[in-house]
Design an enzyme around this catalytic site. Structure first.
Site, mmCIF file in Angstrom:
data_model
loop_
_atom_site.group_PDB
_atom_site.id
_atom_site.type_symbol
_atom_site.label_atom_id
_atom_site.label_comp_id
_atom_site.label_asym_id
_atom_site.label_seq_id
_atom_site.Cartn_x
_atom_site.Cartn_y
_atom_site.Cartn_z
ATOM 1 N N ARG A 1 0.846 -1.195 0.000
ATOM 2 C CA ARG A 1 0.000 0.000 0.000
ATOM 3 C C ARG A 1 0.881 1.244 0.000
ATOM 4 O O ARG A 1 2.045 1.215 0.404
ATOM 5 C CB ARG A 1 -0.898 0.019 1.235
ATOM 6 C CG ARG A 1 -1.836 -1.171 1.354
ATOM 7 C CD ARG A 1 -2.625 -1.098 2.645
ATOM 8 N NE ARG A 1 -3.597 -2.191 2.778
ATOM 9 C CZ ARG A 1 -3.362 -3.337 3.414
ATOM 10 N NH1 ARG A 1 -2.175 -3.535 3.984
ATOM 11 N NH2 ARG A 1 -4.297 -4.266 3.491
ATOM 12 N N LYS B 1 -2.369 -2.337 7.805
ATOM 13 C CA LYS B 1 -3.540 -1.835 8.513
ATOM 14 C C LYS B 1 -3.616 -2.443 9.904
ATOM 15 O O LYS B 1 -3.259 -3.598 10.099
ATOM 16 C CB LYS B 1 -4.815 -2.159 7.722
ATOM 17 C CG LYS B 1 -4.988 -1.305 6.467
ATOM 18 C CD LYS B 1 -6.329 -1.580 5.813
ATOM 19 C CE LYS B 1 -6.575 -0.638 4.642
ATOM 20 N NZ LYS B 1 -7.889 -0.887 3.989
ATOM 21 N N HIS C 1 -2.699 2.679 -5.904
ATOM 22 C CA HIS C 1 -3.628 1.572 -5.672
ATOM 23 C C HIS C 1 -3.848 0.762 -6.945
ATOM 24 O O HIS C 1 -4.048 -0.460 -6.880
ATOM 25 C CB HIS C 1 -4.979 2.078 -5.157
ATOM 26 C CG HIS C 1 -5.913 0.965 -4.779
ATOM 27 N ND1 HIS C 1 -5.706 0.188 -3.654
ATOM 28 C CD2 HIS C 1 -7.021 0.468 -5.385
ATOM 29 C CE1 HIS C 1 -6.664 -0.726 -3.580
ATOM 30 N NE2 HIS C 1 -7.467 -0.579 -4.621
ATOM 31 N N ARG D 1 -1.119 -1.658 -7.048
ATOM 32 C CA ARG D 1 -1.393 -2.767 -6.124
ATOM 33 C C ARG D 1 -2.369 -3.746 -6.776
ATOM 34 O O ARG D 1 -2.192 -4.960 -6.701
ATOM 35 C CB ARG D 1 -1.961 -2.200 -4.823
ATOM 36 C CG ARG D 1 -2.368 -3.229 -3.767
ATOM 37 C CD ARG D 1 -2.712 -2.476 -2.471
ATOM 38 N NE ARG D 1 -3.468 -3.265 -1.525
ATOM 39 C CZ ARG D 1 -2.943 -4.097 -0.623
ATOM 40 N NH1 ARG D 1 -1.627 -4.271 -0.595
ATOM 41 N NH2 ARG D 1 -3.699 -4.753 0.235
ATOM 42 N N HIS E 1 -4.160 -8.925 3.390
ATOM 43 C CA HIS E 1 -5.602 -8.937 3.627
ATOM 44 C C HIS E 1 -5.933 -9.857 4.801
ATOM 45 O O HIS E 1 -5.287 -10.892 4.986
ATOM 46 C CB HIS E 1 -6.356 -9.434 2.391
ATOM 47 C CG HIS E 1 -6.416 -8.426 1.295
ATOM 48 N ND1 HIS E 1 -6.631 -8.758 -0.031
ATOM 49 C CD2 HIS E 1 -6.313 -7.069 1.314
ATOM 50 C CE1 HIS E 1 -6.639 -7.650 -0.774
ATOM 51 N NE2 HIS E 1 -6.447 -6.623 0.027
ATOM 52 N N TYR F 1 -9.960 -9.026 -6.878
ATOM 53 C CA TYR F 1 -8.984 -8.987 -7.966
ATOM 54 C C TYR F 1 -9.177 -10.135 -8.950
ATOM 55 O O TYR F 1 -8.561 -10.155 -10.009
ATOM 56 C CB TYR F 1 -7.556 -9.036 -7.399
ATOM 57 C CG TYR F 1 -7.239 -7.889 -6.472
ATOM 58 C CD1 TYR F 1 -7.102 -6.594 -6.955
ATOM 59 C CD2 TYR F 1 -7.108 -8.085 -5.105
ATOM 60 C CE1 TYR F 1 -6.835 -5.528 -6.110
ATOM 61 C CE2 TYR F 1 -6.839 -7.028 -4.250
ATOM 62 C CZ TYR F 1 -6.702 -5.757 -4.763
ATOM 63 O OH TYR F 1 -6.439 -4.709 -3.914
#
Length: 300
Positions: A147, A171, A241, A244, A267, A276
């Site tokens: 990210r 995150k 992004h 990514r 994730h 994706y």
């Protein structure tokens, strides 16, 4: 201590959300409190019922806020009331039966391998620190799928050239180790040689720096990606992004397991990674249609 302040501490200390995320949550809750104060002459969030929240939603829609924007603000409010439930401040959430507004499904269009090659292999980057840094940033995005915030906050101590890996803070402060390709290791070493020659370095711990020796910022990285890809792509959105997304799509197109891509992207669930697969599915259809004998026998 007010419940909003307690909620903020909970997000920062227990949930370990980033300061940016915490600020967004608190801002949304405060906006709602201001709304009910002006509209209904009350600021007691603990006594709110759904009809008040519904009025806020109606006002936001009338003010031309997008459904995505409204849903995000309501998600903040939902988290706040979930916190009040957890701390036994309320017995039932006023958002218990709320359904999010419908939003159009926007399919991100990844860059093609040709577009990536045009940037990384054909474009001539400036000689010296900035050119070497810019190319490394693009290549690192594309080969690791990290990210933008993870790249900006990458620390020198988290670069492991010997083991060809980097450690990033994702995150909710979740760390993960990502392997890097030999070509990236080589670029990192070249970048280090240029980096140590900067006249001044203020943010020494951070790996990527501006020419003035300070860490990168969000807008700079966005502009950088947009600038280089504007030379080779006509896609409307050219952002970190999208790179990514491109990493994930190209990995899946070339046979990587969905679960492996999930781990590389950081994730928490496969559901996040599966967005994706729509792009890789289109590639799979091309291979399928080109390879299956029944299709080959069709006359067009």
């Amino acid at each position: 201590m007010s419940n909003i302040k307690a909620f903020q501490n909970y997000l920062e200390l227990e949930k370990k959300y980033s300061l940016h995320t915490v600020k967004a949550y608190i801002t949304d809750v405060v906006f709602f409190q201001d709304f009910i104060k002006k509209k209904f002459d009350t600021d007691v969030l603990e006594d709110v019922n759904y009809s008040l929240i519904r009025s806020w939603i109606v006002q936001m829609v009338d003010q031309n806020n997008s459904n995505n924007s409204v849903n995000r603000k309501i998600a903040s409010l939902k988290a706040f009331y979930k916190f009040l439930l957890k701390t036994k401040q309320i017995e039932t959430s006023p958002l218990l039966k709320h359904k999010a507004l419908k939003t159009p499904k926007i399919l991100q269009i990844p860059f093609s391998e040709k577009e990536l090659n045009n940037v990384l292999d054909d474009l001539k980057f400036e000689v010296g620190f900035e050119g070497i840094r810019d190319k490394l940033i693009i290549d690192l995005f594309y080969t690791t799928g990290i990210r933008r915030s993870e790249l900006i906050n990458l620390k020198i101590q988290n670069i492991d050239i010997n083991n060809k890996s980097i450690k990033v803070l994702g995150k909710r402060n979740k760390e993960r180790v990502i392997p890097i390709l030999p070509i990236i290791s080589s670029q990192i070493q070249n970048y280090f040689l240029e980096r140590i020659q900067l006249q001044q370095i203020k943010d020494f711990d951070y790996f990527f720096l501006m020419l003035k020796g300070v860490k990168l910022n969000d807008s700079f990285v966005y502009r950088l990606i947009n600038h280089y890809f504007s030379n080779v792509s006509e896609k409307v959105k050219k952002s970190p992004h999208v790179l990514r997304h491109t990493f994930a799509t190209h990995m899946l197109n070339n046979g990587a397991a969905l679960n492996s891509v999930k781990e590389l992207l950081g994730h928490s669930s496969l559901a996040s990674t599966q967005i994706y697969t729509s792009s890789s599915l289109s590639e799979l259809k091309k291979v399928y249609q080109g390879a299956h004998p029944r299709n080959k026998n069709e006359k067009h």
